[in-house]
Design a protein around this motif. Sequence first.
Motif, PDB file in Angstrom:
ATOM      1  N   MET A   3       0.830  -1.208   0.000  1.00 32.39           N
ATOM      2  CA  MET A   3       0.000   0.000   0.000  1.00 32.39           C
ATOM      3  C   MET A   3       0.867   1.263   0.000  1.00 32.39           C
ATOM      4  O   MET A   3       0.548   2.243  -0.672  1.00 32.39           O
ATOM      5  CB  MET A   3      -0.916  -0.008   1.223  1.00 32.39           C
ATOM      6  N   THR A   4       1.981   1.208   0.753  1.00 25.84           N
ATOM      7  CA  THR A   4       2.886   2.373   0.774  1.00 25.84           C
ATOM      8  C   THR A   4       3.457   2.631  -0.611  1.00 25.84           C
ATOM      9  O   THR A   4       3.479   3.773  -1.093  1.00 25.84           O
ATOM     10  CB  THR A   4       4.015   2.136   1.780  1.00 25.84           C
ATOM     11  N   CYS A   5       3.931   1.580  -1.273  1.00 21.80           N
ATOM     12  CA  CYS A   5       4.486   1.745  -2.617  1.00 21.80           C
ATOM     13  C   CYS A   5       3.437   2.240  -3.600  1.00 21.80           C
ATOM     14  O   CYS A   5       3.729   3.054  -4.489  1.00 21.80           O
ATOM     15  CB  CYS A   5       5.086   0.425  -3.106  1.00 21.80           C
ATOM     16  N   LEU A   6       2.195   1.763  -3.443  1.00 18.67           N
ATOM     17  CA  LEU A   6       1.131   2.174  -4.342  1.00 18.67           C
ATOM     18  C   LEU A   6       0.803   3.658  -4.160  1.00 18.67           C
ATOM     19  O   LEU A   6       0.631   4.399  -5.135  1.00 18.67           O
ATOM     20  CB  LEU A   6      -0.112   1.322  -4.093  1.00 18.67           C
ATOM     21  N   ILE A   7       0.746   4.102  -2.910  1.00 22.30           N
ATOM     22  CA  ILE A   7       0.469   5.520  -2.631  1.00 22.30           C
ATOM     23  C   ILE A   7       1.603   6.397  -3.163  1.00 22.30           C
ATOM     24  O   ILE A   7       1.371   7.436  -3.779  1.00 22.30           O
ATOM     25  CB  ILE A   7       0.267   5.738  -1.116  1.00 22.30           C
ATOM     26  N   LEU A   8       2.857   5.973  -2.937  1.00 24.24           N
ATOM     27  CA  LEU A   8       4.002   6.744  -3.419  1.00 24.24           C
ATOM     28  C   LEU A   8       4.034   6.798  -4.947  1.00 24.24           C
ATOM     29  O   LEU A   8       4.435   7.806  -5.543  1.00 24.24           O
ATOM     30  CB  LEU A   8       5.305   6.157  -2.890  1.00 24.24           C
ATOM     31  N   ALA A   9       3.624   5.699  -5.582  1.00 26.02           N
ATOM     32  CA  ALA A   9       3.596   5.682  -7.041  1.00 26.02           C
ATOM     33  C   ALA A   9       2.614   6.714  -7.583  1.00 26.02           C
ATOM     34  O   ALA A   9       2.917   7.426  -8.553  1.00 26.02           O
ATOM     35  CB  ALA A   9       3.249   4.289  -7.546  1.00 26.02           C
ATOM     36  N   PHE A  10       1.433   6.800  -6.943  1.00 21.53           N
ATOM     37  CA  PHE A  10       0.451   7.789  -7.392  1.00 21.53           C
ATOM     38  C   PHE A  10       0.908   9.221  -7.081  1.00 21.53           C
ATOM     39  O   PHE A  10       0.550  10.162  -7.795  1.00 21.53           O
ATOM     40  CB  PHE A  10      -0.914   7.519  -6.753  1.00 21.53           C
ATOM     41  N   ALA A  11       1.706   9.417  -6.051  1.00 20.40           N
ATOM     42  CA  ALA A  11       2.241  10.745  -5.723  1.00 20.40           C
ATOM     43  C   ALA A  11       3.357  11.148  -6.684  1.00 20.40           C
ATOM     44  O   ALA A  11       3.757  12.314  -6.733  1.00 20.40           O
ATOM     45  CB  ALA A  11       2.756  10.773  -4.295  1.00 20.40           C
TER      46      ALA A  11
END
Length: 641
Positions: A66-74
């Motif tokens: 989830m952290t990687c997914l959020i950072l990817a969208f940022a």
Amino acid sequence: MQFKHPELLYALFLLLIPIIIHLFQLRRFQKVDFTNVAFLKKVTIQTRKSSQLKKWLTLFLRLAAMTCLILAFAQPFTASKTAMNTQKETVLYLDNSFSMQAKGTQGPLLQKAIQDVYNNISGNEKISWFTNNKSFKKSSVQDFKNEVLKVDYDQKQLSPSEVLLMSNRMFSKDVGIEKRLIYISDFQQKEAFPNIPTNTIVDAVQLKSVDKGNIAIDTAFIAEKNAGVTQLKVIVSAQGDDLQNVPISLFNDNVLIAKTAVDLSESSKNTVTFDIEHNGGFNGKLELNDPTLLFDNSLFFSINAPQKLKVLSINDANSSFLQRLFDQPEFEYTQKSFRSLDYNEIPSQNFAILNELKDVPASLITALKSFSDNGGSLFIIPSEESDLRSYNSLLNTFQLGTISEKTVTEKKITQIIFDHPLYRNVFEKRVVNFQYPKVNAFFNIGSNATSVLQFEDGKPFILQKNTAYLSTAPINSKNSNFQNSPLIVPTLYNMAQQSLKLPKLYYNLGRQNQFSVPISLKQDEILTLRDSVSDFIPLQQTKANQVNITTNEDPVKAGTYAIEKEQEFLQFVSYNYNRDEGNLQYANVDDWEGVNSFDNIASLFANIAEENTINSFWKWFAIFALLFLLAEMLVLKFMKN
């Protein structure tokens, strides 16, 4: 690291949800009693430990995904300050002066520079750029590539301070914009390097030639002239080592007239002489072969058919000395007694002499003023019995001052103003031991006119204002021995010669040049300068019997031009490039404080591209998110409780 959408990082608070779910599960272990208590107790302990490890591992993998997914969208990225600045401008200067004809390791410096710039420039930014003779503001990359291939050599070369000034004009006036100047030149030594403006980045590439030698035709001049032969001297200079004899050719209208060699083995400068036999005009060109710089291998010159200068002496005293001086082939000399003078003869003259008139009537003053306004020159020699009132009226008309009483005392004429145009190039050196002429009487004068010759006490003997000259003393043989002095020849001869500024042997391009054409034009008639491919109308001022021509920006190409009136040929005038570009002395751009120097154009553009690179990492975070989810699936499937 920075983020394109940093507001999405607030979604990291959502990571609390799986943590809460994992820490506060509703399902609890329930005790079930069996008969074999010891065995069941062991199994319960093992099951609880295995289940907790699996839960914590699953929690970690989900949080990581989830952290990687959020950072990817940022959309995280890294970039320099230059790359982050969206307000930036680039101005490029490409030196196309003649010194760029020098050969580098891969051909002429300018041609290699054009090719390298063409191959390396890219992007969608607008670029402003300029050369020594052209400028283009906010061109697209494609337009730039189309135009840069058309750049040709030009006689001008901007100094570093002029380049900075020109680039500053092409930058916008907005505050906070990053300004970058790309400076491509051989940095021929012209002046000390100026200070760089604080808001400007200067990236420079110094192009270097492999051959520091050059042979040039410096100048040519007429050393001697008689009825049939003109002796032309040509100065050839050289730079470099191992210099030998260099052949030099003389052409007339592209027809080879003579060829000789100049010996440069012992001296870097030498002179050769050509004898030109001609009865009329000579449309000449000197040429040598030197592969380093081509622009100074040729020198154009023109010797026009001699035009007689019209000289009129208005006499009230003996004029035999004037007749001896002006009774020459280059003059059309006319002498008139003051009492029999026809005023209608004055406008057609080039040079008029008032030879010791006792008084000057107002009608003659009016005629002489009109004559002067139309380009004529005047020399006033007063009489010992001059009517001061009429003379002062004449002198005030020509702004020559005011004369007062006559002083009878002997004075020597000892001070020659060597820098005055009348004596420029007359004396090989400034004469100090000279048989000075003298006068027995002279008139005192109050004037702000320019002195030409002075008495021993510093008072003027001959002075000048515009096209009018005045002697403060009579020069008849009774009052002075000036008629027998060597000074009288260059003084009066040059007064007459300069009354009509005939075209010189040649002029240098890139500066203001002035000469006169002896012709009377009707209203609306104009003169044109023409070569084999083009023509232009120069700045011109029409006088009664001549046209004064001034050239400045035009022409731009060296050569010989015909002066025409409605396609009627009048005479030739020649122009040559300034020889300063042939001096192959270079400054070191590494000594220019505040400038980023590069060895070649490719490395400069590579550095700019690197500074403007934005490194984006969202794809990596998306990949890591997928890997963590895959790992979670493997843990759930294959790891036992």
